[in-house]
Design a protein around this motif. Sequence first.
Motif, PDB file in Angstrom:
ATOM      1  N   ASN A  16       0.823  -1.200   0.000  1.00 45.79           N
ATOM      2  CA  ASN A  16       0.000   0.000   0.000  1.00 45.79           C
ATOM      3  C   ASN A  16       0.864   1.258   0.000  1.00 45.79           C
ATOM      4  N   LEU A 379     -10.360   4.909   5.100  1.00 49.73           N
ATOM      5  CA  LEU A 379     -10.458   4.125   3.880  1.00 49.73           C
ATOM      6  C   LEU A 379     -10.890   5.080   2.771  1.00 49.73           C
ATOM      7  N   LYS A 473     -13.473  -5.079   8.621  1.00 46.74           N
ATOM      8  CA  LYS A 473     -12.206  -5.372   7.957  1.00 46.74           C
ATOM      9  C   LYS A 473     -11.274  -6.091   8.932  1.00 46.74           C
ATOM     10  N   GLN A 477      -6.393  -6.422   6.011  1.00 47.63           N
ATOM     11  CA  GLN A 477      -7.101  -5.586   5.028  1.00 47.63           C
ATOM     12  C   GLN A 477      -6.883  -4.096   5.295  1.00 47.63           C
ATOM     13  N   GLN A 481      -5.645  -1.535   2.566  1.00 47.84           N
ATOM     14  CA  GLN A 481      -6.645  -0.633   1.983  1.00 47.84           C
ATOM     15  C   GLN A 481      -6.677   0.763   2.606  1.00 47.84           C
TER      16      GLN A 481
END
Length: 963
Positions: A16, A379, A473, A477, A481
Amino acid sequence: MKSYPSFDLLLSLPPNMCGQLPDCEPGVAARSFATFDPPGRQLGSGGGTAYVLEQAWRESGTESFSGWLLENGKLIMHGGGESRRLPPYAAPGKLFIPMPVYRWALGQRLDQTLLDLAEPTLQSMAKAASANARVMVASGDVLVRLEGELPPIPDADVVFFGLWVTPEEAQNFGVMFCDPATPEKLVTFLQKPTPDTIRAKSRDSAFLIDVGIWLLSERAVDCLMKKSGWDAQKQAFAHGVPDTYDLYGSWALNLGADPVENDPEVGALTTAVVPLPDAGFYHFGTCGDMLQSLYELQNLVSDQTKLGAVSMLAQPRQFVQNCVFEAPLRRQANDSLWVENSHIPATWKIASENILTGVPKNEWTLELEDSVCLDFVDLEAKTALRVYGYSDAFRGELGNPATKWINRPFGRWLEQRGLSLDEAGIDPSTDLQVAPLFPVLDAFDPAFVKWMFAAEPEASDQWKRLWLETERKSARQLGQQANLRKMYERRNALRKDALPVMANHAERSVFYKLDLEATSALYADSPHELPALLEVESLRNPLIALHDRMFRAAVRRRRGDDQWALRETEAFRVLRDLIVDRYKQNPVEPRCTLLADQIVWGRCPVRLDFAGGWSDTPPYSLEHGGSVLNIAVELNGQPPIQVFARRTEELVLSIRSIDLGLVEQLNGYEDVRAYDKLGSGFALARAAFAISGFHPDFNGGIYETLDEQLQAMGGGVEISMLAAIPKGSGLGTSSILAATLLGVLSDLSGLKWDKVEIAQRTLALEQMLTSGGGWQDQVGGVFPGIKLVRTVPGLEQLPIVRWLPGHFFQGPAKARMLLYYTGITRVAHDILGEIVRGIFLNSGSRLETLHDIARAAEFCHDAIQRDDFEAFVETVNRSWQLNRRLDSGTNPAAVQEILDFVADDLAAAKLLGAGGGGYLFMIANDADAAIRIREQLETNPPNAGARFVEFALSETGLQVTRS
């Protein structure tokens, strides 16, 4: 001459962060290569290292991997793990943990990260390594601070760096067992052995922990690549990506004289261990590690003179940054607190062992419990709430009673809320890291937040249904994300909002210790007005006023305000006043003690500076002290600076320049005071007369006119000056001429100044001229011989001189030394302004370079003391590199052409003084090489003015005698 290139920076990051690095950390993205492990593959530290190297090579476009490896060293920092035990920084990676500014340090940034603080030390270690070292591998959750000189680094295939610790401290690290007589020789490497095992082996071996920094030769890299599945002929991994291979659990176990495993290819590599006796080791593996490491770092310095106004108590284990924080805090009740990128109103009640990150602006009433941590994760459209315990490992099957979440067995958390795994749709074999536990919402009710973490939650069908029905989540995750751009944007906005508050606290905050150049960019980009101007008289530390004015100038300049130059000028004025005013407050009255036919004759050598120059320059020397190594020399058999003075019948002050053929008379105090007026000739002599008491500012105003004063003295004064050196020589000419003038006037006027007083008054004189400058020039010429000169922080820069043996300059080694006038001049005043501005602004890069420059003087001293000429050569070379780092104009193209022309015979070289031209000091490879250099440059001079000059050690320094 040896050069010191930085290693290329290669980063292993979470996927990420790799994708968002240019937006979040553009500076890092511009100067590094970043990648991440292939999805779904566990490569291990060895395979991961091989993968980073392979990916960086392919990105470079270089045809050959081995050729690319030899181009420049590579620094690999591994920061791509899931960070299970430090969840809030899992998405960006631990390398980007926002690091609080140390309360005792100058030049740190509000936006600094663990990477920013760790990399400089790693680069310094890489630069000190053997030329055969091609790759440095470093853990991304470790910070090493070197307190003393780095020990010599041996030439080996694998070099480890270690610290001495107890068996209990060592059990969580790789441990190197070494020959106790020669601890640099590795016997065995064990990964996380028990204390009992360590104690048993320590009967025959010394042991150190591996600090997570390894240096690898080309041979070692080839071996590691092969073990990771690399086919050197095909220049590819056999399976497309590296095989799983671990540096610590596999490769290292085969190294040393008595390895625990026996892979002959790995075992054939040579090894060495470098103990770091004066290093600090700080781990950021877990929440507790982070808080403890920061606590230790903040309390490294207990000297209250370096801490400012709030220095009585140690920094508590509480860290609040990039926040609006209004909740009450107590030192003991709220121990182990970390709040970052958050809004915490006064209606919150903080407990202990709380880590709060990403908390949105709110007006909640919320009472936290001990060891409860909250992380609000942005998010794309909504926000996730990650609740966790201070010591959670985020590991273990959910159906296992030993698996804990929020400080209790996971099953207990479910049971207390009337929930079950089946109801939540989660398989009992699911690992905690991948379990969907964290609700995603548009907004959060504080009662729901409380329900999530409470040790005894209220029964609530509402919150139970919300948790079951909303999107959830997993920790994995969230790492994959998280919208890191949003995180950074909020953090930057909160940081800017904190700036005026910090500035208004002045001495009671770290604000004026920050890198003010970087801070001015933040402030200029904010909507905030500048705080009220700090008056010098109101400050316990008046030097803060210098930083305040230069900071204001930097903000105004960035905002396009034409008034910025006035603030900058005012900063220099405050510095000048602080240095000069003490001489005004302690006036002197000159009284001529010469007979009618006597002449005072002053003569002084010049100085060659080998290391430490610039560390003597205010305001650096005032805040840090300075350290310079230089030598007093005569040129062509004579002291090149000479001043003569005599009495005259005419009631004037007469000034003559023998070398310039100029004469001027000063008829009144206004003529004397014109020393800082544009276009005024003989400014240096005017200032010398003034500070010697020939002006009311420095004699207490006891005379109405200069004429009256000279009548009382029995006549006027005539001085004649000779500077047999070209202007802009780099030999300290102007300062040494000023010191010689003051020595002569002191003798003529019965002031009885010693050499220390003369050197200190010369520093003030140069401030009067607005040219600035430090103390090393006058000290270097006034005091004889070769010496290390130090000062301690403070306005009174009292030189502490340590003389050294001069045999390098009187014995066989002298045949290797050459002094060459390049025929190129540059005025130091132009250079000073830029560098002093950076010092005023606590520029982190400039301060670090100046620290290195000062340390180079100490190394040079040690080399001469040890009679190690080659170490002296290396220090001169290092000093030249540092001067070039400090000022890019130090080495103009015309000088580099000279250096290139004789490079084959040159061991070291350095332009003297501020550089940019003037005199070049050279050390040849040997005496024959020195002859060749002389012949080459005499046969092919770069310009009509270039020439060699003979120099000899001066055993006298400044001499003042009467006829």
